[in-house]
Design a protein around this motif. Structure first.
Motif, PDB file in Angstrom:
ATOM      1  N   GLU A  97      -7.086   1.381  -4.520  1.00  0.00           N
ATOM      2  CA  GLU A  97      -7.750   1.682  -3.234  1.00  0.00           C
ATOM      3  C   GLU A  97      -9.059   2.400  -3.579  1.00  0.00           C
ATOM      4  OE1 GLU A  97      -5.529   4.179  -0.607  1.00  0.00           O
ATOM      5  OE2 GLU A  97      -6.847   3.779   1.088  1.00  0.00           O
ATOM      6  N   HIS A 141       0.865  -1.196   0.000  1.00  0.00           N
ATOM      7  CA  HIS A 141       0.000   0.000   0.000  1.00  0.00           C
ATOM      8  C   HIS A 141       0.893   1.235   0.000  1.00  0.00           C
ATOM      9  CE1 HIS A 141      -4.101   1.683   1.398  1.00  0.00           C
ATOM     10  NE2 HIS A 141      -3.377   2.680   0.912  1.00  0.00           N
ATOM     11  N   HIS A 187       1.451   5.039  -2.139  1.00  0.00           N
ATOM     12  CA  HIS A 187       0.994   6.013  -3.148  1.00  0.00           C
ATOM     13  C   HIS A 187       2.125   6.852  -3.727  1.00  0.00           C
ATOM     14  CE1 HIS A 187      -3.188   5.221  -2.067  1.00  0.00           C
ATOM     15  NE2 HIS A 187      -2.865   5.343  -0.804  1.00  0.00           N
ATOM     16  N   ASP A 245       1.355   3.119   3.479  1.00  0.00           N
ATOM     17  CA  ASP A 245       0.335   4.061   2.977  1.00  0.00           C
ATOM     18  C   ASP A 245       0.979   5.428   2.749  1.00  0.00           C
ATOM     19  OD1 ASP A 245      -2.028   5.094   2.049  1.00  0.00           O
ATOM     20  OD2 ASP A 245      -3.143   4.894   3.918  1.00  0.00           O
TER      21      ASP A 245
HETATM   22 ZN   LIG Z   1      -3.962   4.651   0.880  1.00  0.00          ZN
END
Ligand SMILES: [Zn+2]
Length: 382
Positions: A133, A61, A63, A277
Motif C-alpha cells: 500500500e 488488504h 495489515h 484493512d
Molecule cells: Zn491499509
C-alpha cells in the motif's frame, strides 16, 4: 484419499435458497456440488444444519491482527495471524505493507516467502502474495501512511519493491505522482495488480492510468477525492466508469453504512470487493497501541493515530460480511463481494473464490446469526 462431505447447507453463491445443498471435497479440491438426493460418501461428514455455505473469504488488504503488524512480523507471527483469520472465515489473504524502509521490505518479503513454503499443510488462512500500500502515494492523501517513505518513479524504483519467487504482487498507488502512469504501465507489464488509491488524481490522469492497466481502486471513498456534480473526483470517476472495480472497508466507521450500501449498489455487487484493512490491534479490544511509529488508540472499534487520522480498522472479513447482510445484500451478492470478486481481482478465480468443482476446498459455514459454524481450508477443518 481425504474427503469431507458437507450437507444440509444453503449454498450462498448458487443463488438458491434451498437448505439441502451439499458439497463434496476430495484431496483438498471441491469434487461435486448439488442439492437434495446424494449418493456420495466421505471419510468426514459435516452437517451444516441449514446454515449458509460460503466460499472462504479472501482479504486482499490486511495489515495484521492479534497484536501483530505485518510490517514488523516474522514467519511465526504471520502464521499466528493466519490462524486468527481462519477462525473468522478468511481462507486466503494478502499481507499488506505500509511504506517502510527498503531493508525492512526485503526482510518481511523473506518472511512471507517462508510461510508460503510451508502453509499448504496447515489449516490457516493461506498467504497468496503481498500487497504494497504505497510507496507511490500522494502526501495530501496519506491517511495513516508515513510520507517520509514515499517515492517518486524515475524508471527504476519499481525493481526495488522486493518480489516473491511466486504469488500475487499487488500495489496501491497514486497515478498522479511523478512518473505515475509510466509506473502503472511498467508494473502491469511485470504482472502486478495495480490499484489506484491514496490519490487526488484528476479524471484525465485516472483515464490514462486505466489505459495503462489500473482497473481497481483501494478502499473506496477513503484517501481519495469525493464526488461533486461539477468536480467528478476519484470517487465520481469510479462510480461513473462501469469497467472500474473497487474495494471498500465495510466497518461502518471508514464509510457510513448508508454510503457503503449506496456505493455497493451503484457499482453493483458484481464489481465490489469487501476488505478489512485491519491493523495489529484487531482481536484485542479497545486500548492504546504502538503502530507505524505512532501511538494509535482504539475506542469503540475506531482507530485514531496522533495525527487524528483513522489508522485502519479492527474488523475481520466476517464483520464486513455481517455489515453487508444488515444492509440487505443477498447471500449470493455477499459471496461475490467477499470471495469471488477479490479472487478475480488478483487473478485466482480459477483456483478459489467460489463453490464449484475443481476449486480449492476453501469453505465457510455460517449459522443463522452469521457466526462461524465451521471453516475448511483446502478441505481441512480449522
Ligand atoms: Zn491499509
Amino acid at each position: 484419499m481425504n474427503s469431507v462431505l458437507i450437507t444440509n447447507a444453503v449454498i450462498a453463491d448458487s443463488g438458491s435458497e434451498r437448505s439441502d445443498g451439499w458439497v463434496l471435497v476430495e484431496d483438498g479440491r471441491i469434487a461435486a456440488v448439488g442439492h437434495g438426493e446424494l449418493d456420495e460418501t466421505a471419510i468426514e461428514a459435516f452437517d451444516a444444519e441449514g446454515g449458509t455455505l460460503f466460499p472462504g473469504f479472501i482479504d486482499v488488504h490486511n495489515h495484521g491482527a492479534v497484536g501483530i503488524d505485518v510490517n514488523a512480523a516474522d514467519a511465526d507471527s504471520l502464521v499466528a495471524v493466519g490462524e486468527f483469520l481462519s477462525k473468522h472465515g478468511v481462507t486466503a489473504w494478502l499481507p499488506t505493507l505500509v511504506p517502510d524502509a527498503d531493508e525492512n521490505y526485503a526482510r518481511i518479503v523473506g518472511e512471507i516467502e517462508r510461510v508460503m513454503a510451508i502453509q499448504a499443510e496447515m489449516p490457516i488462512a493461506q498467504i497468496l502474495g503481498v500487497h504494497y500500500e504505497g510507496v507511490f502515494a500522494n502526501e495530501n492523501m496519506c491517511g495513516a501512511l508515513r510520507p517520509e517513505f514515499f517515492k517518486r518513479f524515475t524508471g527504476s524504483e519499481v525493481r526495488e519493491l522486493p518480489r516473491l519467487q511466486s504469488g500475487v504482487h499487488m500495489t496501491t498507488l497514486a497515478p498522479e505522482v511523478e512518473g505515475g502512469v509510466e509506473l502503472v504501465k511498467a508494473l502491469t507489464a511485470d504482472g502486478w495488480v495495480v490499484s489506484i488509491g491514496h490519490t487526488e488524481a484528476n479524471v484525465e490522469t485516472l483515464d490514462a492510468a486505466f489505459e495503462a492497466g489500473a482497473r481497481h481502486l483501494t478502499h473506496f471513498f477513503n484517501a481519495m477525492t469525493g464526488i461533486h456534480h461539477r468536480e467528478v473526483g476519484v470517487a465520481g470517476w469510479a462510480l461513473t466508469r462501469e469497467d472500474v472495480t473497487f474495494d471498500i472497508i465495510a466497518d461502518g466507521i471508514h464509510v457510513d453504512p448508508r454510503m457503503v450500501e449506496f456505493a455497493c449498489r451503484t457499482k453493483s455487487p458484481e464489481r465490489v470487493s469487501l476488505i478489512s484493512d485491519s491493523v495489529a490491534p484487531t482481536g484485542l479490544g479497545d486500548g492504546t497501541f504502538e503502530l507505524w511509529g505512532e501511538r494509535v488508540s482504539v475506542e469503540n472499534g475506531r482507530t485514531r493515530n496522533e495525527r487524528g487520522s483513522i489508522a485502519g480498522s479492527v474488523i475481520t472479513m466476517l464483520d464486513a460480511v455481517k455489515m453487508a447482510a444488515s444492509l440487505g445484500f443477498s447471500m449470493s451478492e455477499i459471496a461475490r463481494m467477499a470471495s469471488r470478486n477479490p479472487a478475480r481481482l488478483i487473478g485466482l478465480s480459477d483456483e478459489t473464490g467460489s463453490i464449484a468443482a475443481g476449486k480449492r476446498g476453501d469453505l465457510v459455514v455460517l449459522d443463522a446469526e452469521m457466526n462461524v459454524a465451521a471453516v475448511f481450508i483446502g478441505g481441512r477443518r480449522v
